[in-house]
Scaffold this motif. Structure first.
Motif, PDB file in Angstrom:
ATOM      1  N   ARG A 543       0.866  -1.176   0.000  1.00  0.00           N
ATOM      2  CA  ARG A 543       0.000   0.000   0.000  1.00  0.00           C
ATOM      3  C   ARG A 543       0.900   1.222   0.000  1.00  0.00           C
ATOM      4  O   ARG A 543       1.348   1.694   1.049  1.00  0.00           O
ATOM      5  CB  ARG A 543      -0.926  -0.019   1.215  1.00  0.00           C
ATOM      6  CG  ARG A 543      -1.855  -1.233   1.239  1.00  0.00           C
ATOM      7  CD  ARG A 543      -2.731  -1.220   2.489  1.00  0.00           C
ATOM      8  NE  ARG A 543      -3.631  -2.352   2.485  1.00  0.00           N
ATOM      9  CZ  ARG A 543      -3.332  -3.556   2.980  1.00  0.00           C
ATOM     10  NH1 ARG A 543      -2.120  -3.744   3.507  1.00  0.00           N
ATOM     11  NH2 ARG A 543      -4.198  -4.551   2.944  1.00  0.00           N
ATOM     12  N   GLU A 544       1.125   1.735  -1.177  1.00  0.00           N
ATOM     13  CA  GLU A 544       2.137   2.768  -1.351  1.00  0.00           C
ATOM     14  C   GLU A 544       1.692   4.103  -0.766  1.00  0.00           C
ATOM     15  O   GLU A 544       0.495   4.430  -0.724  1.00  0.00           O
ATOM     16  CB  GLU A 544       2.456   2.928  -2.839  1.00  0.00           C
ATOM     17  CG  GLU A 544       3.661   3.803  -3.108  1.00  0.00           C
ATOM     18  CD  GLU A 544       4.072   3.758  -4.575  1.00  0.00           C
ATOM     19  OE1 GLU A 544       5.093   4.395  -4.910  1.00  0.00           O
ATOM     20  OE2 GLU A 544       3.368   3.114  -5.379  1.00  0.00           O
ATOM     21  N   GLY A 584      18.144   5.813   0.896  1.00  0.00           N
ATOM     22  CA  GLY A 584      18.194   4.903   2.043  1.00  0.00           C
ATOM     23  C   GLY A 584      17.760   5.581   3.329  1.00  0.00           C
ATOM     24  O   GLY A 584      17.073   4.974   4.168  1.00  0.00           O
ATOM     25  N   ARG A 585      18.163   6.829   3.489  1.00  0.00           N
ATOM     26  CA  ARG A 585      17.746   7.579   4.684  1.00  0.00           C
ATOM     27  C   ARG A 585      16.234   7.764   4.692  1.00  0.00           C
ATOM     28  O   ARG A 585      15.587   7.639   5.753  1.00  0.00           O
ATOM     29  CB  ARG A 585      18.463   8.935   4.679  1.00  0.00           C
ATOM     30  CG  ARG A 585      18.089   9.861   5.819  1.00  0.00           C
ATOM     31  CD  ARG A 585      18.937  11.134   5.777  1.00  0.00           C
ATOM     32  NE  ARG A 585      18.427  12.140   6.688  1.00  0.00           N
ATOM     33  CZ  ARG A 585      18.667  12.157   8.001  1.00  0.00           C
ATOM     34  NH1 ARG A 585      19.407  11.217   8.550  1.00  0.00           N
ATOM     35  NH2 ARG A 585      18.162  13.119   8.760  1.00  0.00           N
ATOM     36  N   MET A 586      15.674   8.001   3.541  1.00  0.00           N
ATOM     37  CA  MET A 586      14.223   8.180   3.429  1.00  0.00           C
ATOM     38  C   MET A 586      13.488   6.884   3.792  1.00  0.00           C
ATOM     39  O   MET A 586      12.460   6.908   4.479  1.00  0.00           O
ATOM     40  CB  MET A 586      13.913   8.604   1.988  1.00  0.00           C
ATOM     41  CG  MET A 586      12.522   9.103   1.748  1.00  0.00           C
ATOM     42  SD  MET A 586      12.424   9.792   0.076  1.00  0.00           S
ATOM     43  CE  MET A 586      10.635   9.990  -0.062  1.00  0.00           C
ATOM     44  N   ILE A 587      14.031   5.748   3.349  1.00  0.00           N
ATOM     45  CA  ILE A 587      13.395   4.459   3.651  1.00  0.00           C
ATOM     46  C   ILE A 587      13.520   4.129   5.131  1.00  0.00           C
ATOM     47  O   ILE A 587      12.590   3.593   5.743  1.00  0.00           O
ATOM     48  CB  ILE A 587      14.022   3.353   2.779  1.00  0.00           C
ATOM     49  CG1 ILE A 587      13.671   3.586   1.302  1.00  0.00           C
ATOM     50  CG2 ILE A 587      13.557   1.965   3.220  1.00  0.00           C
ATOM     51  CD1 ILE A 587      14.363   2.624   0.359  1.00  0.00           C
ATOM     52  N   ARG A 594       5.828   0.478   2.809  1.00  0.00           N
ATOM     53  CA  ARG A 594       4.947   1.273   1.942  1.00  0.00           C
ATOM     54  C   ARG A 594       5.730   2.154   0.982  1.00  0.00           C
ATOM     55  O   ARG A 594       5.148   3.000   0.302  1.00  0.00           O
ATOM     56  CB  ARG A 594       4.023   2.153   2.811  1.00  0.00           C
ATOM     57  CG  ARG A 594       3.075   1.372   3.711  1.00  0.00           C
ATOM     58  CD  ARG A 594       2.126   2.306   4.413  1.00  0.00           C
ATOM     59  NE  ARG A 594       1.334   3.093   3.466  1.00  0.00           N
ATOM     60  CZ  ARG A 594       0.637   4.180   3.793  1.00  0.00           C
ATOM     61  NH1 ARG A 594       0.654   4.630   5.058  1.00  0.00           N
ATOM     62  NH2 ARG A 594      -0.059   4.836   2.878  1.00  0.00           N
ATOM     63  N   ILE A 595       7.025   1.977   0.918  1.00  0.00           N
ATOM     64  CA  ILE A 595       7.867   2.848   0.085  1.00  0.00           C
ATOM     65  C   ILE A 595       8.388   2.084  -1.122  1.00  0.00           C
ATOM     66  O   ILE A 595       8.936   0.988  -0.986  1.00  0.00           O
ATOM     67  CB  ILE A 595       9.046   3.411   0.902  1.00  0.00           C
ATOM     68  CG1 ILE A 595       8.530   4.280   2.054  1.00  0.00           C
ATOM     69  CG2 ILE A 595       9.985   4.215   0.020  1.00  0.00           C
ATOM     70  CD1 ILE A 595       9.621   4.768   2.984  1.00  0.00           C
TER      71      ILE A 595
END
Length: 642
Positions: A543-544, A584-587, A594-595
């Motif tokens: 579920r993005e 990677g920092r965002m994930i 969901r990413i």
């Protein structure tokens, strides 16, 4: 060959019990004893003895130093001297010198029996449990050629584009060593069963860049011969002999001296092993001891194109592809150093150890006359029928080059990954890939994205092996690839389903990896009949995030990252490593399940390009002007005061 006096012989034959008068007999019962280092030195002496027949001086046995310590000491010496070893890719040529290399490859044939006896071929059985009378050269025993050995030998010769000789013969190669009970080796020196072959090497095979897109290497001949016993070193300079290996069927592949770059020589050995595996001719590769390489190395100056080849030396029993390349480079550099110092190169046999920086002398090089080749009187000529050759050729199948062309051209797989797919698990992993391709084609029909094939190969090569190494109770267990394109621990149907759900965007990469574990651990088809049931039962659907959520997460990830963002100012192409760090920092900050990394990357690219990089540039320019104005004011104030 100089005659050796009985006084010298008696020092190693029969443990000093040799009687020099009348016939050979023992003065007392001879006690069996292990072969020692001193015996080995005397055996080497027999090959290089002078006319005086004097034995070499007794030298103290060298102290054993562990390989790890040797490598650390060598690295320490290089660091202290300020020298750094060149990478092999940058060390293929030496200005003013030409390298010439010929290779001899010994490969064990895939047979159930030995070459001249009905004893079983053995690799992991107890020592000395598969030994026939002839293997031990028992008086009265006779060699009986085992016809089954001809089948894998012919397949190997045809794969190497050789001309099969309808009539061939066996010869005796005489030399004395503890691993050869008869005092001679049976080979095919004068009339081998295959001649005049060739093998084409391409850039994808890993040849030196100096050889361009490809090079063709001529194969002088391929001959059948018997292997020697296995020497097992023990502590205290003691050696044990396992005669299970005596008489094992070998082929010796002899090339013409046409290699001029070390990397190309290593690529040739690697490709030969792949070919022998593909046609089921060789039982195992270099890593298992089933294939060994000897290289003949010589150098000459390039200022005289008509000069003959230099004196060659032979490096024996190289057991890895890297060892082939490293040993050639070391021996080339040694010979050049000797010649530039005004010395001469001696014809000799040299050795190489893993981690070494130079070759070491083993013994003087025997010439053909020293081996006293002669036709074996006990073995009749070998006649090979045209019908057998035709049948072998018709059943040879696709060779690795044809398979690679198919993978690269029809499936758009990278050459490097295609090479790995072909060489791993004796081709079983390639069959597994082709089985999965059938499932993908059935799902997508003509609308399949060719990127799916490359992604599938990546998962087969990298993600599947991790199942046996990470979070596993049995790190050494086998995935169980089979010859019919299946995998016992990861059935192709379930693997294909995981890939299809991933490609359709219904699950993300993290979930796909978890589903691999579901199948590997037996939860699919145990607890859940299918992969789809596992996704639904565990609620693993992807579920993005919405676009607004992506942008808010990107803002959070970019906060406080000015040092990283400065690398994106006024550049046409974003630095990939820095960008992936931010993805990677965002994930890590957000909900990973969901990413979509691709969407996260595109959002970051847009925000960095349109917002963060321009604003950071403006702030940096403003700060630079303020600093300049401040420094200028100080300068003026100082002048007024003066």
């Amino acid at each position: 060959m100089p005659q050796i006096r009985p006084a010298a012989l008696s020092k190693y034959l029969l443990r000093g019990q040799l009687v020099s008068r009348r016939c050979l007999r023992t003065q007392s019962r001879i006690q069996a004893s292990p072969v020692t280092a001193s015996t080995a030195s005397l055996v080497r002496y027999l090959h290089t003895a002078t006319a005086t027949g004097e034995p070499p001086s007794n030298e103290p046995a060298p102290i054993h130093v562990p390989l790890r310590k040797q490598l650390k000491d060598e690295a320490k010496k290089q660091k202290e001297s300020g020298t750094k070893k060149k990478k092999n890719v940058d060390n293929q040529v030496v200005d003013g010198w030409e390298l010439t290399v010929g290779i001899e490859i010994h490969a064990q044939l895939n047979t159930e029996k030995k070459l001249f006896s009905d004893a079983a071929t053995s690799f992991n059985d107890d020592p000395n449990t598969h030994v026939a009378y002839f293997d031990l050269a028992t008086p009265g025993s006779q060699p009986i050629f085992q016809k089954a050995a001809l089948v894998p030998a012919l397949r190997a010769a045809l794969a190497l584009n050789c001309d099969i000789q309808l009539v061939s013969r066996f010869d005796r190669k005489h030399y004395f060593h503890w691993d050869q009970p008869s005092g001679y080796q049976i080979t095919q020196y004068y009339e081998p069963f295959a001649r005049d072959g060739h093998l084409r090497l391409r850039s994808r095979d890993g040849i030196a860049a100096e050889d361009g897109e490809g090079v063709s290497i001529g194969i002088k001949q391929i001959q059948m011969e018997q292997d020697t016993a296995k020497t097992v070193a023990q502590p205290g300079d003691v050696h044990w002999i396992d005669f299970n290996r005596v008489g094992m069927p070998l082929i010796e592949i002899i090339t013409h001296p046409e290699f001029h770059h070390p990397a190309t020589a290593a690529a040739f050995v690697r490709k030969v092993q792949t070919l022998l595996d593909a046609v089921d001719a060789c039982v195992s590769g270099m890593e298992a001891g089933g294939l060994r390489a000897d290289v003949n190395v010589s150098v000459r100056r390039t200022d005289d194109p008509n000069a003959p080849l230099g004196q060659r030396t032979e490096i024996k029993n190289l057991s890895s592809f890297k060892a082939v390349e490293d040993a050639i480079i070391a021996e080339r550099d040694r010979q050049i150093a000797v010649l530039e110092a005004g010395g001469t190169i001696a014809g000799e046999t040299r050795g190489w150890s893993i981690g070494s920086t130079e070759t070491r002398r083993l013994r003087g090089k025997e010439g053909e006359v020293d081996y006293r080749y002669m036709p074996d009187p006990d073995i009749p000529p070998l006649f090979i029928g045209l019908d057998l050759i035709g049948h072998m050729w018709d059943t040879l199948g696709m060779l690795p080059d044809d398979v690679l062309d198919t993978l690269i051209q029809e499936f758009d797989v990278s050459p490097k990954d295609a090479m790995s797919l072909v060489s791993l698990d004796e081709g079983k992993r390639l069959e597994y890939f082709l089985t999965i391709v059938d499932f993908l084609m059935a799902q997508y029909s003509d609308d399949i994205d060719f990127e799916y094939y490359q992604h599938t190969v990546n998962w087969i090569l990298h993600e599947l092996p991790r199942l046996t190494a990470e979070r596993s109770d049995e790190p050494a267990q086998d995935l169980g690839f089979t010859t019919d394109g299946e995998c016992l621990r990861m059935p192709a149907r379930h693997f294909a389903d995981i890939m299809i759900h991933l490609f359709n965007g219904e699950i993300n990469t993290r979930v796909a990896k978890e589903l691999l574990w579901f199948v590997f651990r037996g939860r699919v088809p145990g607890e859940y009949p299918t992969v789809l049931d596992a996704i639904a039962g565990e609620d693993l659907w992807f579920r993005e995030l919405s676009m607004d959520e992506y942008e808010a997460l990107a803002d959070t990830a970019l906060q406080g990252q000015d040092d990283i963002l400065r690398h994106f100012i006024d550049v046409l192409i974003f630095p990939r490593g820095k960008l992936m760090f931010l993805v990677g920092r965002m994930i890590r900050i957000g909900p990973e399940e969901r990413i979509d990394p691709n969407t996260a990357e595109s959002v970051l690219r847009r925000k960095i390009r349109d917002d963060y990089a321009p604003n950071l540039k403006i702030r940096d320019n403003r700060a630079a002007r303020l600093l300049e104005e401040k420094d200028s004011g100080r300068l003026c104030s100082g002048s007024g005061t003066a």
